[in-house]
Write a protein that holds these residues in place. Structure first.
Motif, PDB file in Angstrom:
ATOM      1  N   MET A   1     -26.206  43.466  14.948  1.00 22.09           N
ATOM      2  CA  MET A   1     -25.896  43.306  13.497  1.00 22.09           C
ATOM      3  C   MET A   1     -24.342  42.907  14.028  1.00 22.09           C
ATOM      4  N   GLY A   2     -24.342  42.110  12.632  1.00 17.34           N
ATOM      5  CA  GLY A   2     -23.275  41.668  12.389  1.00 17.34           C
ATOM      6  C   GLY A   2     -22.678  42.206  11.074  1.00 17.34           C
ATOM      7  N   TYR A   3     -22.070  41.019  10.690  1.00 13.46           N
ATOM      8  CA  TYR A   3     -20.856  41.051   9.668  1.00 13.46           C
ATOM      9  C   TYR A   3     -21.174  40.038   7.860  1.00 13.46           C
ATOM     10  N   ARG A   4     -20.992  40.522   6.275  1.00 12.40           N
ATOM     11  CA  ARG A   4     -21.382  39.589   5.695  1.00 12.40           C
ATOM     12  C   ARG A   4     -19.524  39.374   5.937  1.00 12.40           C
ATOM     13  N   VAL A   5     -19.976  37.726   6.301  1.00  9.32           N
ATOM     14  CA  VAL A   5     -18.278  36.972   6.416  1.00  9.32           C
ATOM     15  C   VAL A   5     -18.355  36.243   4.730  1.00  9.32           C
ATOM     16  N   VAL A   6     -17.014  36.673   4.034  1.00 10.59           N
ATOM     17  CA  VAL A   6     -16.603  35.355   2.821  1.00 10.59           C
ATOM     18  C   VAL A   6     -14.911  34.115   3.790  1.00 10.59           C
ATOM     19  N   VAL A   7     -15.544  32.848   3.390  1.00  4.83           N
ATOM     20  CA  VAL A   7     -14.301  32.649   3.503  1.00  4.83           C
ATOM     21  C   VAL A   7     -13.677  31.404   2.489  1.00  4.83           C
TER      22      VAL A   7
ATOM     23  N   ASP B   1     -19.159  37.600  -6.487  1.00  2.91           N
ATOM     24  CA  ASP B   1     -18.810  39.249  -6.080  1.00  2.91           C
ATOM     25  C   ASP B   1     -18.713  40.058  -5.231  1.00  2.91           C
ATOM     26  N   PHE B   2     -17.818  40.192  -5.260  1.00  4.78           N
ATOM     27  CA  PHE B   2     -17.324  40.660  -3.433  1.00  4.78           C
ATOM     28  C   PHE B   2     -17.900  42.029  -3.221  1.00  4.78           C
ATOM     29  N   ALA B   3     -18.540  42.644  -3.754  1.00  3.58           N
ATOM     30  CA  ALA B   3     -19.549  43.967  -3.215  1.00  3.58           C
ATOM     31  C   ALA B   3     -20.137  44.008  -2.499  1.00  3.58           C
ATOM     32  N   GLY B   4     -20.271  44.433  -1.791  1.00  3.02           N
ATOM     33  CA  GLY B   4     -20.926  44.441  -0.528  1.00  3.02           C
ATOM     34  C   GLY B   4     -21.078  43.318   0.925  1.00  3.02           C
ATOM     35  N   TRP B   5     -19.618  42.837   0.723  1.00  2.16           N
ATOM     36  CA  TRP B   5     -19.434  42.237   1.590  1.00  2.16           C
ATOM     37  C   TRP B   5     -17.933  42.430   2.046  1.00  2.16           C
TER      38      TRP B   5
ATOM     39  N   ALA C   1     -11.347  41.590  -4.177  1.00  2.00           N
ATOM     40  CA  ALA C   1     -11.692  41.601  -3.516  1.00  2.00           C
ATOM     41  C   ALA C   1     -12.430  42.574  -2.767  1.00  2.00           C
ATOM     42  N   ALA C   2     -10.209  43.425  -2.247  1.00  2.00           N
ATOM     43  CA  ALA C   2     -10.649  44.461  -2.023  1.00  2.00           C
ATOM     44  C   ALA C   2     -10.960  45.469  -2.600  1.00  2.00           C
ATOM     45  N   ALA C   3     -10.179  46.025  -3.640  1.00  2.00           N
ATOM     46  CA  ALA C   3     -11.623  47.042  -4.317  1.00  2.00           C
ATOM     47  C   ALA C   3     -12.586  46.993  -4.875  1.00  2.00           C
ATOM     48  N   ALA C   4     -13.557  46.666  -4.382  1.00  2.00           N
ATOM     49  CA  ALA C   4     -14.937  45.926  -4.304  1.00  2.00           C
ATOM     50  C   ALA C   4     -15.307  46.307  -2.915  1.00  2.00           C
TER      51      ALA C   4
END
Length: 341
Positions: free
Chosen positions: A1-7, A63-67, A86-89
Motif C-alpha cells: 500500500m502506497g501514499y497519496r502524494v502531491v507535488v 483540496d488537500f484533504a485525504g492526501w 494543506a497542513a490543516a487538511a
C-alpha cells in the motif's frame, strides 16, 4: 500500500526533479497530483521515465484533504498561503522554500544528519527542507563532527546558476551566446554579467555586510547539526549550469588526521569520497549532475590551525540540495510515522 502524494510547483526545475526522483527511487505511490499556478493548468508533465503523463492542476482550487504528503517547490510567497491549508487538511507539507526553516517548532531535516528531528513534525504538520548549500555541507560535516567535534567552519561556495531558477540558467546561456557573436550581455536576473565571470553576491545584503544566503548557511547548520559550531560563509555565483561546489576549512576540538577523515567519509551515508592525489582525481560540478551523492575530494590537513582539515565538496543542487532531500524526507516520514508501505 502506497501514499497519496502531491507535488506543488511541478512545472519548475525543482518540481520536475522531484517527479524524476520519486520515479527513480520507486517511492510507493497510490495516487499522485501535480500542481502549479493557473497559467500552467491543464499542461501535461512527464512522471520521470515511467511513461506516465500527469495533468497539472491549479493549486488555488486544490483540496488537500485525504492526501498524505505534499512536496512544495513554489517559493515562500505561495507557500505562506497554501502550506497552512494543506497542513490543516491533514496533508503533511515538505517545503523547499526558506519560509519555515528557522521556525522553532518546524523540523529542518537532512535525513543522513538529523533524522530524529522529524518526530517534531506534528506540531505544525510541516517539515522544512534546508538551503541547497547547507544540505550538501552538513552531509559531509556530520560524520566528521561525530568523530572529533567541529568548533569552526569557514566555507566558500561556488554556486551554479540553476540555484536562481530557470531565469538564471537562461541568462547564462544567452549571455554566453551573445558574447560569442559580439552582442551585448546585459544582466537581468543577476546583478552583474554571469557569463565568464563570478559574482560574490547571492540573495539580499544584510546590515552586517553578509548576504542572506551566507546567513542561511550559518543558522541552518547550527539548527541541523549543532548550535555550538561556528560558521562563516562567502557565497559566490559561478557560470556553471548545475552543481554547487564548496571549499570547506574545518577546525576540530580533537585531533583528526586527513587519513582518518578519509576513512570516515568513505563509509558515511550520502557521501562518495573521490580523493586521488593526481590529475583529475577529484569531482567537479559537471560530473555530479544527475547523481544522488554528495562528493568529497581533496581532503587534507590544514597546517594553519591545530586540528584542522580542508576539503572540497560537490553536489547536484537540484537533487541533494532540493528535490532529492525532499524525497528522502518523505521516505523518512513514511518509515517513522505514516507506515503505510
Amino acid at each position: 500500500m502506497g501514499y497519496r502524494v502531491v507535488v506543488a510547483g511541478a512545472t519548475g526545475n525543482v518540481g520536475r526533479e522531484m517527479l524524476n526522483i520519486l520515479a527513480e527511487r520507486e517511492f510507493p505511490i497510490d495516487e499522485i497530483a501535480v500542481l502549479a499556478s493557473a497559467r500552467s493548468q491543464g499542461d501535461m508533465i512527464e512522471f520521470g521515465e515511467t511513461g506516465k503523463t500527469l495533468k497539472v492542476q491549479n493549486i488555488e482550487h486544490f483540496d488537500f484533504a485525504g492526501w498524505d504528503m505534499a512536496l512544495f517547490a513554489i517559493g515562500s510567497t505561495a507557500t505562506k498561503i497554501y502550506a497552512p491549508k494543506a497542513a490543516a487538511a491533514g496533508c503533511t507539507v515538505i517545503d523547499n522554500s526558506s519560509l519555515y526553516r528557522m521556525e522553532p517548532d518546524i523540523p529542518l531535516i537532512v535525513p543522513e544528519v538529523n533524522p530524529e528531528a522529524i518526530d517534531g513534525y506534528k506540531a505544525r504538520n510541516i517539515i522544512a527542507n534546508p538551503n541547497c548549500s547547507t544540505a550538501q555541507m552538513v552531509v559531509a560535516l556530520k560524520p566528521l563532527h561525530d568523530a572529533a567535534t567541529i568548533k569552526r567552519v569557514v566555507v566558500s561556495t561556488y554556486q551554479s546558476v540553476s540555484g536562481a531558477g530557470k531565469q538564471g540558467m537562461d541568462e547564462l546561456f544567452e549571455q554566453s551566446r551573445n558574447i560569442f557573436v559580439g552582442d551585448p550581455a546585459e544582466p537581468k536576473k543577476f546583478t552583474k554579467q554571469i557569463a565568464f565571470n563570478v559574482i560574490p553576491h547571492i540573495d539580499s545584503f544584510l546590515d552586517d555586510g553578509f548576504t542572506k544566503e551566507e546567513w542561511k548557511m550559518v543558522v541552518e547548520t547550527k539548527k541541523i547539526m549543532d548550535p555550538k559550531v561556528k560558521v562563516v560563509a562567502t557565497c559566490v555565483r559561478v557560470p556553471v549550469f548545475v552543481g554547487h561546489s564548496e571549499a570547506i576549512n574545518i577546525e576540530f576540538e580533537n585531533e583528526l588526521s586527513a587519513a582518518d577523515a578519509q576513512k570516515i567519509l568513505r563509509e558515511a551515508p550520502g557521501v562518495m569520497l573521490v580523493d586521488k592525489r593526481e590529475d583529475g582525481g577529484y569531482v567537479t560540478p559537471i560530473e555530479c549532475v544527475g547523481e544522488f551523492a554528495t562528493y568529497v575530494s581533496r581532503v587534507r590537513d590544514d597546517p594553519t590551525v591545530d586540528n584542522g582539515l580542508v576539503l572540497w565538496c560537490v553536489s547536484d543542487n537540484l537533487r541533494k540540495g532540493a528535490a532529492l532531500n525532499a524525497v528522502q524526507i518523505a521516505e523518512l516520514l513514511g518509515r517513522r510515522h505514516l507506515k503505510k508501505a
